[in-house]
Design a protein around this motif. Structure first.
Motif, PDB file in Angstrom:
ATOM      1  N   TRP A  61      18.595 -82.749  63.084  1.00 33.97           N
ATOM      2  CA  TRP A  61      19.159 -84.025  63.491  1.00 33.97           C
ATOM      3  C   TRP A  61      19.301 -83.965  65.007  1.00 33.97           C
ATOM      4  O   TRP A  61      20.069 -83.155  65.530  1.00 33.97           O
ATOM      5  CB  TRP A  61      20.530 -84.257  62.852  1.00 33.97           C
ATOM      6  CG  TRP A  61      20.482 -84.372  61.364  1.00 33.97           C
ATOM      7  CD1 TRP A  61      20.516 -83.354  60.468  1.00 33.97           C
ATOM      8  CD2 TRP A  61      20.388 -85.580  60.615  1.00 33.97           C
ATOM      9  NE1 TRP A  61      20.440 -83.836  59.187  1.00 33.97           N
ATOM     10  CE2 TRP A  61      20.364 -85.209  59.246  1.00 33.97           C
ATOM     11  CE3 TRP A  61      20.321 -86.932  60.941  1.00 33.97           C
ATOM     12  CZ2 TRP A  61      20.284 -86.145  58.221  1.00 33.97           C
ATOM     13  CZ3 TRP A  61      20.239 -87.869  59.922  1.00 33.97           C
ATOM     14  CH2 TRP A  61      20.222 -87.471  58.578  1.00 33.97           C
ATOM     15  N   ALA A  63      20.728 -85.403  68.081  1.00 32.51           N
ATOM     16  CA  ALA A  63      21.781 -86.350  68.441  1.00 32.51           C
ATOM     17  C   ALA A  63      22.809 -85.672  69.330  1.00 32.51           C
ATOM     18  O   ALA A  63      22.816 -84.448  69.491  1.00 32.51           O
ATOM     19  CB  ALA A  63      22.455 -86.900  67.184  1.00 32.51           C
ATOM     20  N   ASP A  67      28.168 -89.149  69.516  1.00 29.91           N
ATOM     21  CA  ASP A  67      27.685 -90.250  68.681  1.00 29.91           C
ATOM     22  C   ASP A  67      28.237 -90.059  67.270  1.00 29.91           C
ATOM     23  O   ASP A  67      27.675 -89.323  66.457  1.00 29.91           O
ATOM     24  CB  ASP A  67      26.155 -90.249  68.673  1.00 29.91           C
ATOM     25  CG  ASP A  67      25.563 -91.432  67.930  1.00 29.91           C
ATOM     26  OD1 ASP A  67      26.270 -92.036  67.098  1.00 29.91           O
ATOM     27  OD2 ASP A  67      24.378 -91.737  68.154  1.00 29.91           O
ATOM     28  N   ALA A  68      29.346 -90.718  66.977  1.00 30.82           N
ATOM     29  CA  ALA A  68      30.032 -90.517  65.701  1.00 30.82           C
ATOM     30  C   ALA A  68      29.150 -90.872  64.509  1.00 30.82           C
ATOM     31  O   ALA A  68      29.190 -90.193  63.471  1.00 30.82           O
ATOM     32  CB  ALA A  68      31.322 -91.337  65.663  1.00 30.82           C
ATOM     33  N   THR A  69      28.357 -91.918  64.637  1.00 23.82           N
ATOM     34  CA  THR A  69      27.492 -92.333  63.527  1.00 23.82           C
ATOM     35  C   THR A  69      26.439 -91.278  63.233  1.00 23.82           C
ATOM     36  O   THR A  69      26.188 -90.929  62.073  1.00 23.82           O
ATOM     37  CB  THR A  69      26.810 -93.676  63.858  1.00 23.82           C
ATOM     38  OG1 THR A  69      27.816 -94.671  64.074  1.00 23.82           O
ATOM     39  CG2 THR A  69      25.905 -94.111  62.716  1.00 23.82           C
ATOM     40  N   ALA A  70      25.822 -90.749  64.285  1.00 23.68           N
ATOM     41  CA  ALA A  70      24.792 -89.725  64.104  1.00 23.68           C
ATOM     42  C   ALA A  70      25.391 -88.449  63.527  1.00 23.68           C
ATOM     43  O   ALA A  70      24.780 -87.793  62.672  1.00 23.68           O
ATOM     44  CB  ALA A  70      24.108 -89.428  65.439  1.00 23.68           C
ATOM     45  N   ALA A  72      28.012 -88.247  61.587  1.00 20.47           N
ATOM     46  CA  ALA A  72      28.307 -88.510  60.174  1.00 20.47           C
ATOM     47  C   ALA A  72      27.052 -88.420  59.316  1.00 20.47           C
ATOM     48  O   ALA A  72      27.087 -87.896  58.192  1.00 20.47           O
ATOM     49  CB  ALA A  72      28.957 -89.886  60.027  1.00 20.47           C
ATOM     50  N   GLU A  73      25.941 -88.906  59.824  1.00 18.91           N
ATOM     51  CA  GLU A  73      24.681 -88.838  59.080  1.00 18.91           C
ATOM     52  C   GLU A  73      24.243 -87.390  58.882  1.00 18.91           C
ATOM     53  O   GLU A  73      23.748 -87.016  57.813  1.00 18.91           O
ATOM     54  CB  GLU A  73      23.598 -89.622  59.819  1.00 18.91           C
ATOM     55  CG  GLU A  73      23.814 -91.133  59.804  1.00 18.91           C
ATOM     56  CD  GLU A  73      22.777 -91.872  60.640  1.00 18.91           C
ATOM     57  OE1 GLU A  73      22.016 -91.193  61.366  1.00 18.91           O
ATOM     58  OE2 GLU A  73      22.733 -93.112  60.574  1.00 18.91           O
ATOM     59  N   ASN A 107      34.745 -86.079  66.080  1.00 21.94           N
ATOM     60  CA  ASN A 107      33.695 -86.727  65.284  1.00 21.94           C
ATOM     61  C   ASN A 107      33.251 -85.830  64.133  1.00 21.94           C
ATOM     62  O   ASN A 107      33.005 -86.307  63.018  1.00 21.94           O
ATOM     63  CB  ASN A 107      32.503 -87.074  66.173  1.00 21.94           C
ATOM     64  CG  ASN A 107      32.789 -88.226  67.120  1.00 21.94           C
ATOM     65  OD1 ASN A 107      33.694 -89.035  66.879  1.00 21.94           O
ATOM     66  ND2 ASN A 107      32.030 -88.308  68.202  1.00 21.94           N
ATOM     67  N   ARG A 110      36.088 -85.834  61.497  1.00 23.80           N
ATOM     68  CA  ARG A 110      36.100 -87.089  60.739  1.00 23.80           C
ATOM     69  C   ARG A 110      34.946 -87.127  59.740  1.00 23.80           C
ATOM     70  O   ARG A 110      35.120 -87.511  58.574  1.00 23.80           O
ATOM     71  CB  ARG A 110      36.008 -88.281  61.695  1.00 23.80           C
ATOM     72  CG  ARG A 110      36.143 -89.639  60.995  1.00 23.80           C
ATOM     73  CD  ARG A 110      36.013 -90.788  61.986  1.00 23.80           C
ATOM     74  NE  ARG A 110      36.988 -90.682  63.054  1.00 23.80           N
ATOM     75  CZ  ARG A 110      36.684 -90.396  64.320  1.00 23.80           C
ATOM     76  NH1 ARG A 110      35.420 -90.175  64.669  1.00 23.80           N
ATOM     77  NH2 ARG A 110      37.623 -90.334  65.232  1.00 23.80           N
ATOM     78  N   ALA A 111      33.785 -86.702  60.191  1.00 21.71           N
ATOM     79  CA  ALA A 111      32.617 -86.700  59.309  1.00 21.71           C
ATOM     80  C   ALA A 111      32.807 -85.728  58.150  1.00 21.71           C
ATOM     81  O   ALA A 111      32.393 -86.006  57.018  1.00 21.71           O
ATOM     82  CB  ALA A 111      31.366 -86.336  60.108  1.00 21.71           C
ATOM     83  N   GLU A 114      35.307 -87.393  55.652  1.00 26.65           N
ATOM     84  CA  GLU A 114      34.707 -88.520  54.940  1.00 26.65           C
ATOM     85  C   GLU A 114      33.518 -88.095  54.087  1.00 26.65           C
ATOM     86  O   GLU A 114      33.213 -88.740  53.079  1.00 26.65           O
ATOM     87  CB  GLU A 114      34.282 -89.590  55.950  1.00 26.65           C
ATOM     88  CG  GLU A 114      35.464 -90.211  56.691  1.00 26.65           C
ATOM     89  CD  GLU A 114      35.038 -91.210  57.751  1.00 26.65           C
ATOM     90  OE1 GLU A 114      33.807 -91.346  57.984  1.00 26.65           O
ATOM     91  OE2 GLU A 114      35.928 -91.847  58.356  1.00 26.65           O
TER      92      GLU A 114
END
Length: 355
Positions: A61, A63, A67-70, A72-73, A107, A110-111, A114
Motif C-alpha cells: 500500500w 501511502a 492519509d487516514a483513509t489510505a 484504514a484501507e 490514524n 483509529r484504523a 475500527e
C-alpha cells in the motif's frame, strides 16, 4: 536463522494477516522478511515503491501515514499491525515530526480499532525518556522527562503514551524501544558514520568513556515478533513498553571505530569536549534556523548530549515477559557487516568492469 522460540512465535502469526508500516525501511524490511519466511500473509504501507518485496509476496500500500483513509484501507482485514514507520532525525520543525509521528500513529490506532485488529506492536525509542543525563542500567520505570531535547523524542513520547493507553480487550498494544539498530543494509547510522569519517568530519565528543547499548538488526526484528506473540500469551505485556538492545554496553567510540573498521576505515582519533560540542550545536541551530535551512546541521545540542552520555538499559522485563534474548552478539554482527561490505564492494567492482 532465528532461534527456535522466535520461529515458534512467528509461526503463530502465519495464520493471520500482518501489516508493517515502514515495511521498506531497514527495520521494517527485516520484520517483513521474517514474516514472509514463515508464510504469513504480509502487507506493507510505505511512501515509496518496493518491487523486491512485492516479488517476495508482500502486498504494498503506497501511502502517507497522514492519509487516514489510505491507512484504514491498508489496515482493513489485518490481525496484527507492526507500526514501524516514523519521521526520524534531529532537524526540522515540530510540525514536521508531529504530523507523521503523532497524527500518523493516531490514524493507525483509529484504523486498528475500527478494523478489528487484535495486536499492535509500536516501534518507539529509548529517547522518549532521555533527559540529557546518563542512563545507566535504567529500566521501564524511568519516567518521561518534563522537557525533551528534540522534536523526534518529544513526538515519539506522545505517540508511545497514546498507543499504550489504547490497549484493551479488543486491541492489545505494546511498545518496543530498540536502541541504535545497525547491521547490513542499514540506511541511517552506518552510512552516516562512514560518510563523515571519509570526509574527515567525525570527532569524538566527550571523554570517550560513555557506554552505550546498541541493537543488531536481527535481534531488533526478533523482538518485534516476540512482542506480537506475547500479546496472546502474556497478559502482562499488553499496554507496556520494553527496552530492547544487545545487552552489551560498550564505550561508544569503541563501537564507532569497530563499525568504521568493517568498511576499512581508520579509527576516530580527534575529539571535542561535550561543552564545546553543545556550544557549536547551539550556534549551528541558530544559524540554520535563521536561513530556514532544511539540511541537518553537522552538530546540534541534542546530538552532542547523545554522543557524550551513557545509554544502556536493563533488559530484564523483555527477557522475562517477551522471552527476548539477543542471539547475534556485537562481535558476530561486526563480522557479518564486514562480509556485507566485502560482498558489496566486489559487486561494485564487477559492475565497473562491465561498463
Amino acid at each position: 536463522m532465528p532461534p527456535a522460540h522466535v520461529e515458534n512465535a512467528v509461526s503463530g502469526l502465519s495464520h493471520g494477516n500482518c501489516l508493517v508500516t515502514g515495511g521498506g525501511g531497514f527495520l521494517g524490511r527485516a520484520i517483513v522478511e521474517r514474516l514472509i519466511a514463515a508464510r504469513a500473509r504480509v502487507s506493507i504501507l510505505a511512501r515509496q515503491n518496493y518491487p523486491e518485496l512485492r516479488a517476495m509476496g508482500a502486498v504494498q500500500w503506497r501511502a502517507d501515514l497522514r492519509d487516514a483513509t489510505a491507512v484504514a484501507e491498508a489496515v482493513a482485514g489485518c490481525d496484527t499491525v507492526f507500526h514501524v514507520a516514523a519521521r526520524a532525525g534531529v532537524w526540522g520543525s515540530y510540525r514536521d515530526f508531529f504530523e507523521p509521528n503523532v497524527i500518523g500513529t493516531r490514524n493507525v490506532l483509529r484504523a486498528c480499532r475500527e478494523g478489528g485488529v487484535a495486536r499492535l506492536v509500536y516501534t518507539s525509542s529509548p529517547s522518549v525518556v532521555f533527559d540529557g543525563r546518563d542512563m545507566c542500567g535504567v529500566d521501564e520505570s524511568s519516567p518521561y522527562p518534563l522537557r525533551h531535547h528534540s522534536h523526534y523524542s518529544a513526538t515519539k513520547a506522545v505517540a508511545e503514551q497514546e498507543v499504550l493507553a489504547a490497549s484493551g480487550p479488543s486491541l492489545r498494544t505494546i511498545a518496543l524501544r530498540p536502541h541504535l539498530v545497525w547491521g547490513p543494509r542499514d540506511n541511517h547510522i552506518v552510512p552516516r558514520l562512514i560518510a563523515r569519517a571519509r570526509a574527515g568530519k567525525l570527532r569524538r565528543v566527550g571523554d570517550g568513556k560513555n557506554r552505550v547499548d546498541t541493537t543488531y538488526i536481527d535481534n531488533a526484528a526478533d523482538a518485534h515478533i516476540l512482542a506480537a506473540a506475547a500479546l496472546d500469551t502474556n497478559p502482562r505485556a499488553a499496554g507496556r513498553a520494553y527496552f530492547i538492545s544487545n545487552g552489551e554496553p560498550r564505550p561508544l567510540w569503541d563501537i564507532v571505530n569497530a563499525i568504521l573498521a568493517t568498511a576499512g576505515l581508520p579509527p576516530v582519533t580527534r575529539g571535542i569536549s561535550r561543552g564545546m560540542a553543545c556550544l557549536l550545536g547551539g550556534l549551528m541551530e541558530v544559524a540554520y534556523g535563521v536561513v530556514r535551512s532544511t539540511r541537518e546541521p553537522p552538530m546540534t545540542r541534542f546530538v552532542a548530549n547523545e554522543l557524550a552520555t551513557s545509554h544502556w538499559f536493563d533488559l530484564s522485563a523483555a527477557r522475562r515477559e517477551l522471552g527476548y534474548e539477543p542471539h547475534v552478539s556485537i562481535d558476530e554482527g561486526l563480522k557479518r557487516l564486514t562480509l556485507w561490505f566485502g560482498t558489496r564492494s566486489a559487486s561494485e567492482r564487477a559492475e565497473q568492469r562491465a561498463q
